[in-house]
Design an enzyme around this catalytic site. Structure first.
Site, PDB file in Angstrom:
ATOM      1  N   ASP A   1       0.849  -1.179   0.000  1.00  0.00           N
ATOM      2  CA  ASP A   1       0.000   0.000   0.000  1.00  0.00           C
ATOM      3  C   ASP A   1       0.892   1.239   0.000  1.00  0.00           C
ATOM      4  OD1 ASP A   1      -2.737   1.118   0.210  1.00  0.00           O
ATOM      5  OD2 ASP A   1      -1.971   1.939   2.089  1.00  0.00           O
TER       6      ASP A   1
ATOM      7  N   ASN B   1      -2.528  12.899  -4.515  1.00  0.00           N
ATOM      8  CA  ASN B   1      -3.681  13.292  -5.323  1.00  0.00           C
ATOM      9  C   ASN B   1      -4.175  14.687  -4.945  1.00  0.00           C
ATOM     10  OD1 ASN B   1      -3.979  11.083  -7.047  1.00  0.00           O
ATOM     11  ND2 ASN B   1      -5.241   9.962  -5.592  1.00  0.00           N
TER      12      ASN B   1
ATOM     13  N   HIS C   1      -4.877  14.031  -9.749  1.00  0.00           N
ATOM     14  CA  HIS C   1      -4.977  12.594 -10.005  1.00  0.00           C
ATOM     15  C   HIS C   1      -4.006  12.111 -11.076  1.00  0.00           C
ATOM     16  CE1 HIS C   1      -8.249  11.691  -7.278  1.00  0.00           C
ATOM     17  NE2 HIS C   1      -8.755  12.876  -7.610  1.00  0.00           N
TER      18      HIS C   1
ATOM     19  N   ASP D   1      -1.629   8.935 -10.737  1.00  0.00           N
ATOM     20  CA  ASP D   1      -1.463   7.889 -11.750  1.00  0.00           C
ATOM     21  C   ASP D   1       0.016   7.636 -12.028  1.00  0.00           C
ATOM     22  OD1 ASP D   1      -4.211   7.744 -11.894  1.00  0.00           O
ATOM     23  OD2 ASP D   1      -4.352   8.748 -13.851  1.00  0.00           O
TER      24      ASP D   1
ATOM     25  N   GLU E   1      -4.604   2.179  -4.435  1.00  0.00           N
ATOM     26  CA  GLU E   1      -3.150   2.251  -4.365  1.00  0.00           C
ATOM     27  C   GLU E   1      -2.554   1.003  -3.714  1.00  0.00           C
ATOM     28  OE1 GLU E   1      -4.605   4.187  -0.584  1.00  0.00           O
ATOM     29  OE2 GLU E   1      -5.204   4.305  -2.653  1.00  0.00           O
TER      30      GLU E   1
END
Length: 176
Positions: free
Chosen positions: A36, A44, A49, A53, A79
């Site tokens: 994680d 973000n 975003h 990515d 994630e």
């Protein structure tokens, strides 16, 4: 997964089912790593975003660079990532997890000239007498991941599975 080019969760779980069959029949060891991204929401929120990515792609690259061709790397969701390591005991899987974690610390990820601070928490579990189903193995790795997060993040924790005759216990967690 279209974003990371990794296997999706469904495909990875199909491979896990096959590995569990081999474990039950031949006692063939295998391990699972749950990963994680720490404080991913911050990336973000701060950069957008698209930066998130880019961070996910960087994590996928770090995972792929640390594993063998026979290992299966997938995106678990959001994630979170999952890795199946056939023929691998937990101690060796922990070494792979640490290699991934260190790669993320060493290889800086940039988004539009800004350095993205990406650290990972990782949980490792091995198939065994107490983790002999997909759900139990994932739960053990997830509990180890949770321990990594609650004990400071940016670390690897191995679930030490101890089966005691007097109780049918959940995996005990031991920090690596």
């Amino acid at each position: 997964d279209p974003l990371t080019q990794l296997y999706n969760r469904r495909y990875v779980f199909n491979i896990f089912r096959d590995a569990l069959k081999r474990y039950r029949r031949y006692a063939e060891p295998f391990s699972l790593i749950m990963i994680d991204a720490d404080h991913f929401k911050r990336i973000n929120d701060q950069y957008g975003h698209s930066a998130g990515d880019a961070a996910l792609r960087a994590i996928a690259d770090a995972c792929n660079s640390a594993v063998r061709e026979s290992d299966v790397v997938g995106r678990f969701g959001g994630e979170e990532f999952i890795i199946l390591l056939p023929h691998t005991e937990a101690a060796d899987a922990a070494l792979v997890a640490e290699r991934i974690r260190r790669t993320m610390l060493r290889d800086t990820c940039y988004w539009q000239g800004q350095e993205l601070d990406i650290t990972l928490s990782l949980g490792v579990a091995e198939a065994g007498p107490v983790t002999d189903t997909l759900d139990k193995l994932v739960k053990a790795a997830d509990q180890a991941l949770y321990e990594a997060k609650t004990s400071g993040r940016n670390r690897t924790v191995v679930a030490e599975v101890v089966q005691q005759a007097e109780r049918n216990s959940l995996p005990e967690i031991k920090a690596a």
